[in-house]
Design an enzyme around this catalytic site. Sequence first.
Site, PDB file in Angstrom:
ATOM      1  N   SER A 101      -3.430   0.634  -5.115  1.00  0.00           N
ATOM      2  CA  SER A 101      -2.889  -0.572  -4.479  1.00  0.00           C
ATOM      3  C   SER A 101      -3.952  -1.647  -4.285  1.00  0.00           C
ATOM      4  O   SER A 101      -3.738  -2.605  -3.564  1.00  0.00           O
ATOM      5  CB  SER A 101      -2.257  -0.215  -3.127  1.00  0.00           C
ATOM      6  OG  SER A 101      -3.246   0.271  -2.236  1.00  0.00           O
TER       7      SER A 101
ATOM      8  N   HIS B 119       1.137   5.037  -2.139  1.00  0.00           N
ATOM      9  CA  HIS B 119       1.423   6.420  -1.746  1.00  0.00           C
ATOM     10  C   HIS B 119       2.700   7.032  -2.303  1.00  0.00           C
ATOM     11  O   HIS B 119       2.715   8.183  -2.737  1.00  0.00           O
ATOM     12  CB  HIS B 119       1.541   6.508  -0.212  1.00  0.00           C
ATOM     13  CG  HIS B 119       0.223   6.417   0.489  1.00  0.00           C
ATOM     14  ND1 HIS B 119      -0.665   7.460   0.543  1.00  0.00           N
ATOM     15  CD2 HIS B 119      -0.360   5.392   1.172  1.00  0.00           C
ATOM     16  CE1 HIS B 119      -1.738   7.097   1.235  1.00  0.00           C
ATOM     17  NE2 HIS B 119      -1.583   5.841   1.622  1.00  0.00           N
TER      18      HIS B 119
ATOM     19  N   GLU C 287      -6.146   9.022  -0.785  1.00  0.00           N
ATOM     20  CA  GLU C 287      -6.487   7.599  -0.851  1.00  0.00           C
ATOM     21  C   GLU C 287      -7.301   7.223  -2.096  1.00  0.00           C
ATOM     22  O   GLU C 287      -7.073   6.180  -2.683  1.00  0.00           O
ATOM     23  CB  GLU C 287      -7.258   7.170   0.407  1.00  0.00           C
ATOM     24  CG  GLU C 287      -6.444   7.206   1.693  1.00  0.00           C
ATOM     25  CD  GLU C 287      -5.330   6.160   1.765  1.00  0.00           C
ATOM     26  OE1 GLU C 287      -5.222   5.307   0.867  1.00  0.00           O
ATOM     27  OE2 GLU C 287      -4.540   6.232   2.723  1.00  0.00           O
TER      28      GLU C 287
ATOM     29  N   HIS D  46       0.835  -1.208   0.000  1.00  0.00           N
ATOM     30  CA  HIS D  46       0.000   0.000   0.000  1.00  0.00           C
ATOM     31  C   HIS D  46       0.875   1.267   0.000  1.00  0.00           C
ATOM     32  O   HIS D  46       0.601   2.218  -0.740  1.00  0.00           O
ATOM     33  CB  HIS D  46      -0.925  -0.016   1.218  1.00  0.00           C
ATOM     34  CG  HIS D  46      -1.787   1.199   1.327  1.00  0.00           C
ATOM     35  ND1 HIS D  46      -2.814   1.479   0.448  1.00  0.00           N
ATOM     36  CD2 HIS D  46      -1.767   2.234   2.214  1.00  0.00           C
ATOM     37  CE1 HIS D  46      -3.381   2.630   0.787  1.00  0.00           C
ATOM     38  NE2 HIS D  46      -2.770   3.110   1.852  1.00  0.00           N
TER      39      HIS D  46
HETATM   40 FE   LIG Z   1      -3.049   4.933   2.835  1.00  0.00          FE
END
Ligand SMILES: [Fe+2]
Length: 303
Positions: free
Chosen positions: A243, A184, A224, A179
């Site tokens: 992700s 990110h 996100e 993730h």
């Molecule tokens: Fe996150």
Amino acid sequence: MLPETALSKSEPTFSLTNFEIKDEDLPEFRDMRFENINELQLDHPGASDEDYRQRRDYIASLSKNFRETGVITDVEYTEQEQAIWRTVATRLEEIQSRRASAFYLDAKEKLGISTERIPQLSEMNKRLNKLCNFRLAPIEGLVETRGFLSWLSYRTMLCTQYIRHHSRPEYTPEPDIVHEAIGHIPNFTNCDFADFSQFIGHGARIATDEQLEELGRLYWFTVEFGLVEEEGELKAYGAGLLSSFGELENAFTESVERRPFDLEQVINTPYDYSDMQPILYVIPSYAYLKETTRKYIESFSKK
Ligand SMILES: [Fe+2]
């Protein structure tokens, strides 16, 4: 109020018109106090796997060391962990080639994030530092919202280093290295995005509880689950989309309502993290997101 985090009374002066942060401005990581780091939850796929728990705890302890020493310890990932990465990264790369922002795809390559092996935070850090003066700091689990977001004001993102359980490569209920590194980290090579993240961080440090909730929604619908318009096409840049196989495919189907980004609406729209996202917001550019957020955070101190 930030009594339980590292952000002490000796913080450097900080304003949105002067947001350069130097290494010497960073608070001491050894002063960070994180009473609210979540332990492995019972619904985690690895919850009843003793070997997995021990391994996760060991990697978490390396992250904890960082707060004592300020030095990131590289993780020697096992063959099983590398195999999970290869499976997930390969499948995501195929969907991303159609759905991810062109900027993101380029950044991933520049950071050396490949399908072959799990990247180390230390190596990505070097590049991020040079490009937009951004940093990664290892952390051993989920941190409460204000503490986590506040670190962004130092152009620093707290990142986990362990990987999800092998029984469910497509799923993790908590952040993991997939993730962080696939979701990110590439975005921080964009200086507008890095500045925007820092504004959110600054906001978190001065927000009332109500404003913090609004900030949480802004973070959710951008960092996100954000979509961006690039050359007339909609592309994903949010980490929760990039992700996740399911979310990334779903984002472009008819079951999702894609709305133009409207700050007032975004900060007032509740979300449910346990289900597929039914509403997503599209930004026209990262520069727009940065400037809109700057004005919004500036309004905090005037209220
Ligand atoms: Fe996150």
